[in-house]
Design a protein around this motif. Structure first.
Motif, short mmCIF file in Angstrom:
data_model
loop_
_atom_site.label_atom_id
_atom_site.label_comp_id
_atom_site.label_asym_id
_atom_site.label_seq_id
_atom_site.Cartn_x
_atom_site.Cartn_y
_atom_site.Cartn_z
N PRO A 237 0.92 2.72 -5.24
CA PRO A 237 0.59 2.61 -3.81
C PRO A 237 1.22 3.76 -3.02
CG PRO A 237 1.67 0.61 -4.63
CD PRO A 237 1.78 1.64 -5.69
N VAL A 238 0.42 4.42 -2.19
CA VAL A 238 0.91 5.54 -1.40
C VAL A 238 0.63 5.29 0.09
CG1 VAL A 238 0.72 7.23 -3.26
CG2 VAL A 238 -1.21 6.87 -1.72
N ARG A 239 1.34 6.01 0.92
CA ARG A 239 1.11 6.00 2.36
C ARG A 239 0.97 7.44 2.80
NH1 ARG A 239 5.14 8.58 3.65
NH2 ARG A 239 7.20 8.26 2.79
N TRP A 240 0.25 7.66 3.88
CA TRP A 240 0.07 9.01 4.40
C TRP A 240 -0.25 8.96 5.87
CZ3 TRP A 240 -3.59 6.57 1.39
CH2 TRP A 240 -4.81 6.31 2.00
N THR A 241 -0.08 10.13 6.49
CA THR A 241 -0.55 10.32 7.86
C THR A 241 -1.36 11.61 7.88
OG1 THR A 241 1.44 11.53 8.51
CG2 THR A 241 1.42 9.15 8.91
N ALA B 233 4.37 3.96 -0.97
CA ALA B 233 4.28 2.87 0.00
C ALA B 233 5.20 1.72 -0.36
CB ALA B 233 2.84 2.38 0.10
#
Length: 156
Positions: free
Chosen positions: A150-154, A129
């Protein structure tokens, strides 16, 4: 982190989850749990006898710091060692070798395989992220890592 930096690898893993064990081995090769957080660190061992390495004499009982990261990037063992890619053969030394190999290695492999198996079935995309330069490395202990990831995902 490595999958977050290599979105193509995430897609390949999601499309072929049977490759998870190979990806786990490549993650371990690239970012060993004992990756040295500083260049002057390494896995401490003591020489059992007098030995010579590349013209340098190491007396018995001297402390030797093993560079696991350097061994796992040996060009004689790993074609294109800096690349994070699927490999047919991955003889990394992340958990050591022989009588001093890590007794927790099988558990670590099972845990990583299960984690990535769950992640690829739950998330369509997955990545960092923040820019990798914003990550704060941990340098106060033998093992490295980052303070936060920190990570982002869908979801599909």
């Amino acid at each position: 982190m490595l999958l977050g930096l290599n979105p193509g690898q995430w897609d390949a893993l999601r499309d072929a989850p049977t490759t998870i064990p190979d990806v786990v081995e490549e993650i371990l090769r690239h970012r060993s749990p004992v990756s040295a957080p500083r260049e002057d660190a390494g896995m401490p061992r003591y020489a059992m006898s007098d030995i010579e390495v590349e013209g340098v004499r190491i007396p018995a009982d001297d402390l030797v710091l093993l560079g696991i990261d350097q061994a796992n990037r040996d060009e004689d063992r790993f074609p294109d060692p800096a690349a994070f890619t699927s490999r047919e053969s991955n003889p990394h030394l992340t958990f050591g070798h022989g009588p001093r190999s890590c007794v927790g290695a099988p558990l670590a492999r099972v845990e990583l395989t299960e984690v990535f198996g769950a992640l690829v079935t739950r998330f369509e995309t997955f990545g960092l992220a923040v820019d990798v330069a914003q990550l704060t490395p941990r340098t106060e202990q033998l093992v490295g890592g980052v303070a936060e990831l920190p990570v982002r995902w869908t979801a599909p």
